[in-house]
Design an enzyme around this catalytic site. Structure first.
Site: not given
Ligand code: 5RP
Length: 230
Positions: A34-36, A92, A103-105, A112, A130
């Site tokens: 998940t994420g950009s 991440a 992780k988890g932003g 995940e 990061k």
């Protein structure tokens, strides 16, 4: 450690998202994070499915990645049907020199973690901001809603500073895809990520926290258009 170069017009996230997607081979079952940054991997996989007739199945880690995968034309499956995945790709929030990750932003770290732990190989895709010698990012902790205060107190006992994650308009808490709350817990510099990980897992009411120890490889996108794999 390998150095690669991509077109300078692509962003750091796009470079590594695409690079990770190009590791995937015919017949693989893939976990999609998940994420950009992962969104670029999903788009590139969709392109390969369409243009190269790449035959894969994917397990998404969130409603976001499920919707992006459907939009990209990637056939989906579940962990019930495919309990062992060949590769998982995910972003991440921070990575240290021992490849411990936070992780988890995006609040999706529980699924995940399940998906990445089900994979034989876990590729993390990040831009170079990061990377850090030691973890000092807040740790997202998914909790049962009715255990929020109990978990906050346990986090304080562990030396952390807990904050309940609020929705963008600040009129209520963020609700995860699993129907739970997220507590973001700051611990300053984390001297021993494994020990904190065990302590957080031991807190009553915690569903899952965002410290990961199962990263196989990190693809790091750089401002000059190159990327590095560690
Ligand atoms: C979601 C995550 C994301 O992978 C992490 O927040 C990185 O996101 P981005 O690629 O947008 O920087 O852990 O729960």
């Amino acid at each position: 450690m390998k150095d690669r170069t991509a077109s300078s017009s692509t962003t750091e996230k796009e470079i590594v998202g695409k690079a990770a997607a190009n590791v995937i081979e015919d017949g693989m079952v893939v976990g999609l994070g998940t994420g950009s940054t992962t969104a670029y991997a999903i788009k590139e996989l969709g392109r390969r499915v369409f243009e190269e007739n790449l035959e894969i199945l994917a397990v998404p880690t969130s409603y976001q990645s499920e919707m992006l995968s459907i939009e990209a034309g990637i056939p989906l499956t579940t962990l019930s049907q495919h309990p062992v995945l060949d590769i998982a790709i995910d972003g991440a929030d921070q990575i240290d020199s021992d490849l411990n990750a936070v992780k988890g932003g995006g609040g999706a770290h529980t699924r995940e973690k399940v998906v990445s732990m089900s994979a034989n190989h876990f590729i993390v895709v990040v831009d170079e901001s990061k990377i850090s010698d030691r973890l000092d990012h807040y740790i997202p902790v998914e909790v049962l809603s009715y255990s929020r205060n109990l978990v906050c107190n346990q986090i304080k006992t562990l030396g952390g500073n807990p904050t309940t994650r609020m929705a963008t308009r600040k009129d209520g808490p963020v609700i995860t895809d699993n129907g739970n709350f997220i507590i973001d817990a700051s611990f300053g510099v984390i001297e021993d990520p494994l020990s904190l990980s065990k302590e957080l897992s031991g807190c009553t009411g915690v569903v899952e926290h965002g410290i990961f120890h199962n990263v196989s490889e990190v693809y790091i996108g750089k401002k000059d258009g190159s990327f590095e794999i560690i």
